[in-house]
Design a protein around this motif. Structure first.
Motif, short mmCIF file in Angstrom:
data_model
loop_
_atom_site.label_atom_id
_atom_site.label_comp_id
_atom_site.label_asym_id
_atom_site.label_seq_id
_atom_site.Cartn_x
_atom_site.Cartn_y
_atom_site.Cartn_z
N ASP A 73 0.83 -1.20 0.00
CA ASP A 73 0.00 0.00 0.00
C ASP A 73 0.87 1.26 0.00
N THR A 74 1.96 1.22 0.74
CA THR A 74 2.88 2.36 0.76
C THR A 74 3.50 2.56 -0.62
N ALA A 76 2.22 1.66 -3.55
CA ALA A 76 1.20 2.17 -4.47
C ALA A 76 0.91 3.64 -4.20
N GLU A 77 0.90 4.04 -2.94
CA GLU A 77 0.65 5.44 -2.61
C GLU A 77 1.79 6.33 -3.11
N ALA A 78 3.02 5.87 -2.97
CA ALA A 78 4.15 6.63 -3.49
C ALA A 78 4.05 6.77 -5.00
N ARG A 80 1.30 6.79 -6.77
CA ARG A 80 0.25 7.77 -7.06
C ARG A 80 0.76 9.20 -6.87
N ARG A 81 1.52 9.41 -5.81
CA ARG A 81 2.04 10.76 -5.53
C ARG A 81 3.06 11.20 -6.57
N ILE A 101 -4.90 -2.30 -5.64
CA ILE A 101 -3.80 -1.82 -6.48
C ILE A 101 -4.06 -2.22 -7.94
N ASP A 105 -2.65 3.03 -10.88
CA ASP A 105 -1.88 3.68 -9.82
C ASP A 105 -0.45 4.01 -10.26
N ALA A 178 4.67 6.77 3.22
CA ALA A 178 4.76 7.06 1.79
C ALA A 178 5.59 8.31 1.52
#
Length: 217
Positions: A73-74, A76-78, A80-81, A101, A105, A178
């Motif tokens: 999850d971390t 995937a969030e990175a 996205r950012r 995910i 993403d 993230a």
């Protein structure tokens, strides 16, 4: 207790890392913990590919089953950012049922792999992310990355910090963060000489084999 009785009557006590030994010392005391010998695990050796060539885009890979406890999850969030940047994110491994995910993403999903393929699969990857949230007693994935010649961005949990030299074979960050992951990636992207140097350091490592561990046992 039964656990203490078993430990006290054992002829040999072996831990795969200093982290595990220290946990036993805290739990059972220095007298018992002092008997523990640290013998790291070994992993299978596969032929190393030497045809790595850096690309214009920084590429970061996640290895293994992409679940929450491993930091997927971390990752995937990175991704996205950093959508819109030149950094490319890749997951080598399966997704758990119900995972949110997806390729939307900014993550390339490559699916499961077998160990002997990793050296080839990581030839255009600058760094591997190891994002464990729970403490690792050893971390086989770290061996897989190092055997393929790839430095890491890894969470500083469990045995990982004793196996990654900050700035030399990888970068250490807090778990489930993230922002810290994005910052580490941006650092490598801004200074492409750093991942190249780390890759040379990793290539010089002597990763333990199963034969090494059998010999020590």
């Amino acid at each position: 207790s039964l656990a203490r009785a078993i430990l006290e009557q054992s002829d040999a006590l072996i831990a795969p890392s200093r982290f595990v030994r220290d946990q036993f010392i805290r739990a059972w005391g220095p007298e018992l913990g002092g008997r523990i010998r640290v013998i790291p695990h070994g992993t299978p050796s596969y032929p190393f590919q030497h045809d790595y060539h850096p690309t214009r885009e920084l590429r970061i890979a996640f290895l293994g089953n992409a679940n929450f406890l491993k930091g997927a999850d971390t990752f995937a969030e990175a991704a996205r950012r950093m959508r819109g940047s030149s950094v490319r994110f890749r997951i080598l491994g399966g997704l758990p049922a119900g995972s949110a995910i997806s390729g939307r993403d900014n993550v390339e999903l490559k699916g499961p792999y077998v160990q002997r393929e990793l050296s080839r699969l990581l030839q255009d990857v600058e760094v591997v992310f190891i994002g464990s949230i729970a403490n690792e007693t050893y971390c086989y994935t770290l061996d897989e990355a190092f055997r393929a010649g790839a430095p890491v961005i890894a969470t500083a949990v469990g045995a990982i910090p004793e196996r990654v030299v900050e700035g030399a074979t990888g970068l250490l960050i807090p778990p489930a963060d993230a922002f810290a992951l994005v910052s580490a990636i941006a650092r490598l992207d801004a200074d492409r000489a750093l991942p190249a140097t780390m890759r040379r350091n990793v290539a010089a490592l002597q990763v333990r084999s199963i034969k090494d561990t059998v010999r020590d046992y």
